[in-house]
Design an enzyme around this catalytic site. Sequence first.
Site, PDB file in Angstrom:
ATOM      1  N   ARG A  72       0.824  -1.214   0.000  1.00 55.26           N
ATOM      2  CA  ARG A  72       0.000   0.000   0.000  1.00 55.26           C
ATOM      3  C   ARG A  72       0.854   1.259   0.000  1.00 55.26           C
ATOM      4  NH1 ARG A  72      -2.835  -3.813   2.965  1.00 55.26           N
ATOM      5  NH2 ARG A  72      -1.598  -3.198   4.766  1.00 55.26           N
ATOM      6  N   GLU A 109       5.418  -8.760  13.510  1.00 62.45           N
ATOM      7  CA  GLU A 109       4.583  -9.324  14.568  1.00 62.45           C
ATOM      8  C   GLU A 109       4.447 -10.839  14.403  1.00 62.45           C
ATOM      9  OE1 GLU A 109       2.119  -5.675  13.111  1.00 62.45           O
ATOM     10  OE2 GLU A 109       3.726  -6.929  12.352  1.00 62.45           O
TER      11      GLU A 109
END
Length: 184
Positions: A72, A109
């Site tokens: 993005r 993560e």
Amino acid sequence: MTEQTAVEVTDASDLALRRAAELIREVPDFPEPGVLFRDISPMLADGAGLRAVVEALGRDCEFDVVAGVEARGFLVGAAVAQSYGTGVIGLRKPGKLPVVADRVSYTLEYGQATLELPADTLRAGQRVLIVDDVLATGGTLGAACRLVRQAGAEVAAAAVVLELTALEGRDKIMGEEVRALLQA
């Protein structure tokens, strides 16, 4: 379970950004249970919302080129570059570039990742505005900053549309100017 929090505009006087923030969709349990995903796709699809974000990301920053982080960050970064009259460089995931100038691996993560800089795109001394969609744990944005510096260029700023402040990713990008238009 991650708490659902409202998205706040860092510059409360910016009405266009407040409207853009309202377009962000919150998706519970994506990409895995307990995660609240902030989807900026509806904001990108809105002309006024996209324009507000693009203008704000480059505001008050001197830069020669934009580096957009896959994926993005490509969309937003290209729009910022076009709006401010600069070129754009895509920082890619492995296996996407025919010729790689450098690569940096980092922790996410959910595991490990790598970003690569295309060869012959960034020159030493250039001022680079790094653009990404979300600052979460800081791994991706930190890797992008390292890639730019390793090429001999200067990080003018690292700019994101949305910062997830509870994850404290900004703390991992020490020494760089980090700009977030929105916070959750």
